[in-house]
Design a protein around this motif. Structure first.
Motif, PDB file in Angstrom:
ATOM      1  N   ILE A   1     -10.818   5.142   0.154  1.00 57.08           N
ATOM      2  CA  ILE A   1     -10.699   4.145  -0.912  1.00 57.08           C
ATOM      3  C   ILE A   1     -10.274   2.795  -0.352  1.00 57.08           C
ATOM      4  O   ILE A   1     -10.699   1.737  -0.833  1.00 57.08           O
ATOM      5  CB  ILE A   1      -9.711   4.631  -1.993  1.00 57.08           C
ATOM      6  N   SER A   2      -9.471   2.826   0.689  1.00 56.04           N
ATOM      7  CA  SER A   2      -8.990   1.574   1.303  1.00 56.04           C
ATOM      8  C   SER A   2     -10.128   0.729   1.859  1.00 56.04           C
ATOM      9  O   SER A   2     -10.021  -0.497   1.922  1.00 56.04           O
ATOM     10  CB  SER A   2      -7.992   1.880   2.428  1.00 56.04           C
TER      11      SER A   2
ATOM     12  N   GLU B   1      -1.257   0.791  -1.677  1.00 61.80           N
ATOM     13  CA  GLU B   1      -0.694   2.056  -2.145  1.00 61.80           C
ATOM     14  C   GLU B   1      -0.741   2.128  -3.677  1.00 61.80           C
ATOM     15  O   GLU B   1      -1.123   3.146  -4.252  1.00 61.80           O
ATOM     16  CB  GLU B   1       0.759   2.192  -1.661  1.00 61.80           C
ATOM     17  N   LYS B   2      -0.362   1.029  -4.313  1.00 63.94           N
ATOM     18  CA  LYS B   2      -0.364   0.978  -5.771  1.00 63.94           C
ATOM     19  C   LYS B   2      -1.782   1.073  -6.314  1.00 63.94           C
ATOM     20  O   LYS B   2      -2.047   1.795  -7.289  1.00 63.94           O
ATOM     21  CB  LYS B   2       0.293  -0.331  -6.232  1.00 63.94           C
ATOM     22  N   GLU B   3      -2.711   0.349  -5.682  1.00 61.25           N
ATOM     23  CA  GLU B   3      -4.105   0.358  -6.132  1.00 61.25           C
ATOM     24  C   GLU B   3      -4.715   1.755  -6.000  1.00 61.25           C
ATOM     25  O   GLU B   3      -5.444   2.213  -6.880  1.00 61.25           O
ATOM     26  CB  GLU B   3      -4.921  -0.651  -5.319  1.00 61.25           C
ATOM     27  N   ILE B   4      -4.416   2.428  -4.910  1.00 60.63           N
ATOM     28  CA  ILE B   4      -4.949   3.772  -4.683  1.00 60.63           C
ATOM     29  C   ILE B   4      -4.417   4.752  -5.720  1.00 60.63           C
ATOM     30  O   ILE B   4      -5.158   5.583  -6.244  1.00 60.63           O
ATOM     31  CB  ILE B   4      -4.635   4.247  -3.246  1.00 60.63           C
ATOM     32  N   ARG B   5      -3.148   4.652  -6.038  1.00 58.79           N
ATOM     33  CA  ARG B   5      -2.557   5.509  -7.084  1.00 58.79           C
ATOM     34  C   ARG B   5      -3.266   5.291  -8.418  1.00 58.79           C
ATOM     35  O   ARG B   5      -3.602   6.249  -9.121  1.00 58.79           O
ATOM     36  CB  ARG B   5      -1.056   5.235  -7.233  1.00 58.79           C
ATOM     37  N   LYS B   6      -3.494   4.032  -8.757  1.00 60.98           N
ATOM     38  CA  LYS B   6      -4.152   3.698 -10.021  1.00 60.98           C
ATOM     39  C   LYS B   6      -5.582   4.226 -10.051  1.00 60.98           C
ATOM     40  O   LYS B   6      -6.039   4.769 -11.070  1.00 60.98           O
ATOM     41  CB  LYS B   6      -4.149   2.178 -10.219  1.00 60.98           C
ATOM     42  N   LEU B   7      -6.275   4.086  -8.946  1.00 64.10           N
ATOM     43  CA  LEU B   7      -7.676   4.518  -8.885  1.00 64.10           C
ATOM     44  C   LEU B   7      -7.797   6.037  -8.935  1.00 64.10           C
ATOM     45  O   LEU B   7      -8.694   6.577  -9.590  1.00 64.10           O
ATOM     46  CB  LEU B   7      -8.335   3.965  -7.614  1.00 64.10           C
TER      47      LEU B   7
ATOM     48  N   LEU C   1     -14.539  15.326  -4.564  1.00 66.12           N
ATOM     49  CA  LEU C   1     -14.981  14.327  -3.592  1.00 66.12           C
ATOM     50  C   LEU C   1     -15.841  13.257  -4.258  1.00 66.12           C
ATOM     51  O   LEU C   1     -15.736  12.071  -3.922  1.00 66.12           O
ATOM     52  CB  LEU C   1     -15.757  15.005  -2.455  1.00 66.12           C
ATOM     53  N   GLN C   2     -16.664  13.658  -5.230  1.00 64.56           N
ATOM     54  CA  GLN C   2     -17.465  12.656  -5.931  1.00 64.56           C
ATOM     55  C   GLN C   2     -16.567  11.746  -6.775  1.00 64.56           C
ATOM     56  O   GLN C   2     -16.845  10.558  -6.917  1.00 64.56           O
ATOM     57  CB  GLN C   2     -18.526  13.331  -6.804  1.00 64.56           C
TER      58      GLN C   2
ATOM     59  N   ARG D   1     -13.762   4.781  -5.062  1.00 65.20           N
ATOM     60  CA  ARG D   1     -14.098   3.796  -4.024  1.00 65.20           C
ATOM     61  C   ARG D   1     -15.025   2.713  -4.574  1.00 65.20           C
ATOM     62  O   ARG D   1     -14.869   1.520  -4.271  1.00 65.20           O
ATOM     63  CB  ARG D   1     -14.762   4.496  -2.838  1.00 65.20           C
ATOM     64  N   ALA D   2     -15.994   3.124  -5.407  1.00 64.26           N
ATOM     65  CA  ALA D   2     -16.920   2.153  -5.999  1.00 64.26           C
ATOM     66  C   ALA D   2     -16.204   1.224  -6.963  1.00 64.26           C
ATOM     67  O   ALA D   2     -16.426   0.007  -6.962  1.00 64.26           O
ATOM     68  CB  ALA D   2     -18.057   2.892  -6.714  1.00 64.26           C
TER      69      ALA D   2
END
Length: 244
Positions: free
Chosen positions: A96-97, A114-120, A143-144, A150-151
């Motif tokens: 995702i990064s 870190e915050k963005e990844i948690r939200k996503l 995984l999808q 990521r998108a």
């Protein structure tokens, strides 16, 4: 949001007798179409119809031989093969990064990754603990979901799905489509949904474009499917009815 005018694409034919043979196979023939803002357009066709080639043209991954392509907003892609589109050596966090780094460069900003990844992850229905897992530790549906996160991380206005749910079982397909409906509504996104499966189009899309041998043979609203006139479109509709 998206407009194709008289687009043509051809590839060099394989297995030509002459080493430098110049024979070409026409994949897309004089294709003109548009996608309206915030709609979900389904591009439907059998294998070899040219639908994935059209997707590559829309995303800018393939330059057409002729015609004009206009895409007004940033676009992201979710591919069919989630196993090869995610680096097997990367954790979910790193996958995702990749998009967050692109966004930082594009907008000249510094994100709290870190915050963005948690939200996503929360957005796609995964807990924070998934961030340290590797692709082989996830199911196909999980995984999808990561690939969808990521998108979305790029903050696009358009997302193109190229057979993105076809490798999943029927139950997981419905779960993913329901998730995508929620994301589309939340962010006001425009979707292009490429598939060979009419049933998923009727469940997920607002409008459908039938592609046959590189040509658009019919376009209609989902509510008007019963009124299609093209014989190929009728054949696809009848094949679904006969399976029920």
């Amino acid at each position: 949001m998206i407009r194709l005018n008289n687009v043509g694409v051809s590839f060099r034919k394989e297995n030509q007798k002459k080493i430098f043979g110049k024979e070409r196979q026409q994949i897309l023939v004089d294709v003109s179409m548009h996608v309206k803002e915030k709609e979900c357009l389904g591009i439907l066709g059998e294998s070899g119809s040219g639908k994935s080639t059209m997707g590559r043209v829309i995303c800018g991954l393939l330059k057409p031989d002729c015609g004009k392509v206009e895409v007004e907003k940033p676009i992201s892609i979710v591919f069919q093969d989630y196993t090869t589109s995610a680096n097997p050596r990367f954790t979910v966090k790193q996958i995702i990064s990749e998009s967050l780094i692109v966004r930082e460069r594009r907008e000249s900003i510094r994100l709290d990754r870190e915050k963005e990844i948690r939200k996503l992850l929360e957005l796609v229905g995964l807990s924070e603990e998934f961030s340290l897992r590797y692709p082989h530790e996830l199911s196909g549906g999980q995984l999808q979901r990561v690939c969808i996160a990521r998108a979305v991380a790029l903050q696009p206005k358009i997302i193109l799905f190229d057979e993105s749910i076809s490798s999943l079982d029927a139950y997981t397909q419905v779960q993913i489509m329901d998730l995508l409906k929620e994301i589309r509504k939340k962010y006001g996104l425009t979707y292009v949904f490429i598939t060979h499966d009419l049933s998923s189009v009727t469940y997920f899309c607002d409008r459908v474009l039938f592609l046959y041998q590189g040509q658009i043979v019919e376009t209609c609203e989902i509510a008007e499917l019963g009124k299609v006139k093209d014989e190929y479109a009728k054949k696809l509709l009848n094949s679904v009815v006969n399976l029920r």
